[in-house]
Design a protein around this motif. Sequence first.
Motif, PDB file in Angstrom:
ATOM      1  N   SER A  70       0.694  -1.227  -0.100  1.00 16.88           N
ATOM      2  CA  SER A  70      -0.060   0.162  -0.245  1.00 16.88           C
ATOM      3  C   SER A  70       1.019   1.388   0.019  1.00 16.88           C
ATOM      4  N   ARG A  71       2.049   1.174   0.537  1.00 19.63           N
ATOM      5  CA  ARG A  71       2.831   2.137   0.761  1.00 19.63           C
ATOM      6  C   ARG A  71       4.030   2.200  -0.287  1.00 19.63           C
ATOM      7  N   ASP A  72       4.186   1.126  -0.862  1.00 20.88           N
ATOM      8  CA  ASP A  72       5.318   0.560  -1.848  1.00 20.88           C
ATOM      9  C   ASP A  72       6.598   1.127  -1.112  1.00 20.88           C
ATOM     10  N   LEU A  73       6.895   0.236   0.179  1.00 18.65           N
ATOM     11  CA  LEU A  73       8.236   0.634   0.756  1.00 18.65           C
ATOM     12  C   LEU A  73       8.424  -0.978   1.605  1.00 18.65           C
ATOM     13  N   ILE A  74       9.702  -0.906   2.106  1.00 21.90           N
ATOM     14  CA  ILE A  74      10.315  -1.984   3.115  1.00 21.90           C
ATOM     15  C   ILE A  74      10.169  -1.530   4.285  1.00 21.90           C
ATOM     16  N   MET A  75       9.369  -2.044   5.389  1.00 26.68           N
ATOM     17  CA  MET A  75       9.449  -1.780   6.862  1.00 26.68           C
ATOM     18  C   MET A  75      10.241  -2.891   7.509  1.00 26.68           C
ATOM     19  N   GLU A  76      11.154  -2.556   8.495  1.00 29.42           N
ATOM     20  CA  GLU A  76      11.823  -3.720   9.025  1.00 29.42           C
ATOM     21  C   GLU A  76      12.399  -3.210  10.111  1.00 29.42           C
ATOM     22  N   GLY A  77      13.007  -4.068  11.137  1.00 32.16           N
ATOM     23  CA  GLY A  77      13.479  -3.756  12.323  1.00 32.16           C
ATOM     24  C   GLY A  77      13.444  -4.990  13.292  1.00 32.16           C
ATOM     25  N   GLY A  78      14.039  -4.573  14.520  1.00 33.91           N
ATOM     26  CA  GLY A  78      13.979  -5.597  15.427  1.00 33.91           C
ATOM     27  C   GLY A  78      14.537  -4.940  16.902  1.00 33.91           C
ATOM     28  N   PRO A  79      14.447  -5.541  17.863  1.00 39.47           N
ATOM     29  CA  PRO A  79      14.755  -5.062  19.353  1.00 39.47           C
ATOM     30  C   PRO A  79      15.994  -4.720  19.425  1.00 39.47           C
ATOM     31  N   GLU A  80      17.059  -4.856  18.694  1.00 43.94           N
ATOM     32  CA  GLU A  80      18.410  -4.146  18.777  1.00 43.94           C
ATOM     33  C   GLU A  80      18.605  -3.240  17.646  1.00 43.94           C
ATOM     34  N   GLU A 105      12.505   2.473   7.785  1.00 36.90           N
ATOM     35  CA  GLU A 105      11.619   2.446   6.581  1.00 36.90           C
ATOM     36  C   GLU A 105      12.371   3.015   5.635  1.00 36.90           C
ATOM     37  N   LYS A 106      12.597   2.135   4.325  1.00 31.90           N
ATOM     38  CA  LYS A 106      13.498   2.505   3.298  1.00 31.90           C
ATOM     39  C   LYS A 106      15.005   2.694   3.858  1.00 31.90           C
ATOM     40  N   LYS A 107      15.157   1.800   4.797  1.00 32.67           N
ATOM     41  CA  LYS A 107      16.523   1.735   5.512  1.00 32.67           C
ATOM     42  C   LYS A 107      17.002   2.818   6.216  1.00 32.67           C
ATOM     43  N   ARG A 108      15.879   3.643   6.477  1.00 30.59           N
ATOM     44  CA  ARG A 108      16.302   4.878   7.368  1.00 30.59           C
ATOM     45  C   ARG A 108      15.477   4.698   8.783  1.00 30.59           C
ATOM     46  N   LYS A 109      16.274   4.952   9.910  1.00 30.05           N
ATOM     47  CA  LYS A 109      15.513   4.804  11.415  1.00 30.05           C
ATOM     48  C   LYS A 109      14.399   5.752  11.498  1.00 30.05           C
ATOM     49  N   VAL A 110      13.174   5.359  11.796  1.00 28.58           N
ATOM     50  CA  VAL A 110      12.216   5.900  12.145  1.00 28.58           C
ATOM     51  C   VAL A 110      11.768   5.971  13.671  1.00 28.58           C
ATOM     52  N   ARG A 111      11.688   7.055  14.190  1.00 31.74           N
ATOM     53  CA  ARG A 111      11.626   7.121  15.720  1.00 31.74           C
ATOM     54  C   ARG A 111      10.398   7.835  16.136  1.00 31.74           C
ATOM     55  N   TYR A 148       6.112  -8.670  14.977  1.00 26.51           N
ATOM     56  CA  TYR A 148       6.525  -8.803  16.368  1.00 26.51           C
ATOM     57  C   TYR A 148       7.728  -8.315  16.516  1.00 26.51           C
ATOM     58  N   ALA A 149       8.703  -8.458  15.574  1.00 24.89           N
ATOM     59  CA  ALA A 149      10.223  -7.986  15.793  1.00 24.89           C
ATOM     60  C   ALA A 149      10.147  -6.302  15.357  1.00 24.89           C
ATOM     61  N   ILE A 150       9.345  -6.171  14.584  1.00 20.34           N
ATOM     62  CA  ILE A 150       9.541  -4.696  14.177  1.00 20.34           C
ATOM     63  C   ILE A 150       8.896  -3.768  15.020  1.00 20.34           C
ATOM     64  N   ILE A 151       7.733  -4.279  15.881  1.00 19.21           N
ATOM     65  CA  ILE A 151       7.284  -3.197  16.951  1.00 19.21           C
ATOM     66  C   ILE A 151       8.128  -3.435  18.016  1.00 19.21           C
ATOM     67  N   MET A 152       8.679  -4.540  18.535  1.00 22.50           N
ATOM     68  CA  MET A 152       9.697  -4.569  19.696  1.00 22.50           C
ATOM     69  C   MET A 152      10.734  -3.531  19.428  1.00 22.50           C
ATOM     70  N   GLY A 153      11.239  -3.482  18.120  1.00 31.91           N
ATOM     71  CA  GLY A 153      12.123  -2.525  17.966  1.00 31.91           C
ATOM     72  C   GLY A 153      11.880  -1.100  17.920  1.00 31.91           C
ATOM     73  N   ALA A 154      10.532  -0.885  17.740  1.00 31.13           N
ATOM     74  CA  ALA A 154       9.984   0.429  17.900  1.00 31.13           C
ATOM     75  C   ALA A 154       9.800   0.772  19.248  1.00 31.13           C
ATOM     76  N   GLY A 155       9.548   0.020  20.373  1.00 27.93           N
ATOM     77  CA  GLY A 155       9.611   0.239  21.714  1.00 27.93           C
ATOM     78  C   GLY A 155       8.155   0.113  22.247  1.00 27.93           C
TER      79      GLY A 155
END
Length: 273
Positions: free
Chosen positions: A128-138, A143-149, A221-228
């Motif tokens: 829907s947004r044509d992008l990669i979301m990724e992350g993990g606890p550490e 998004e698009k390989k850039r950290k989003v806080r 699960y891993a992605i949202i744990m990475g986001a806190g």
Amino acid sequence: MRKNHEKELRHRINAGRVAVEAQVSFFKDQLGRVASEWKEDNSRVTFADFAISEKVIATLRADFPKDVFCSEEANPEDEEVALDQPFAWILDPIDGTNNFAMGYPVCCIALALLFEGTPVYGIIYDMSRDLIMEGGPEFGYLEKKRKVRIDLCSKTLDHKTTIGLHFPLTAAQLGYLQPLLKTHRVRCLGSSALSTSYIANGLLDGVIDYRVKIWDIAAAYAIIMGAGARFQFFDSAIFPLTSFHVRMPATPFFAGTPYFCDYAQELLKANPV
């Protein structure tokens, strides 16, 4: 994460991202065009599910032959796979298959990397947004390989709070959720992976899901744990996972900001699944 596995982990993260990105063009091309069938559990499946599953797993297995590979569409129904290696992968080749088959672009490819049975990194291609979301606890959330806080701890519950649910719900479940339905905004996206991962970027404040399977939410699960954010299964925790099979039962959970999870825990305290 053990220090002697950190290099192996990063190697796998990069390879997993490349494997998912390699399927994006095919994924887009097949949207709304591919024939579908209905499985015994009333879930939809398409040729694209099998094709993406085969290609992603083949790519990763070539680099990591000792890893364990699990997929909703690649593993035989009567086979139980033991997660007996340090690293394992759980793939949902198309989450939101109903949407995908109908040409509605709220769907995704979701790939989770597990270490000793627990998701440590998630990679999701969001159509829907044509992008990669990724992350993990550490690693945080990217998004698009850039950290989003986003400061999830600062988000209180009010009339703007938006919750993700997965329908259908039973009459009993709807009864327990009435306070939430009367007070807050509700969305049903048709993709548990997207609903859950949208907690990380603030598009949703929380999710309650009674019908989800482990492959639907392992990456999120891993992605949202990475986001806190917080994540809690209704029953005992599923992770660390010791085995996988495609007839695994549903794993009801709630997740979201700290304020939402405190609210959900009180609301569902006496709720039978």
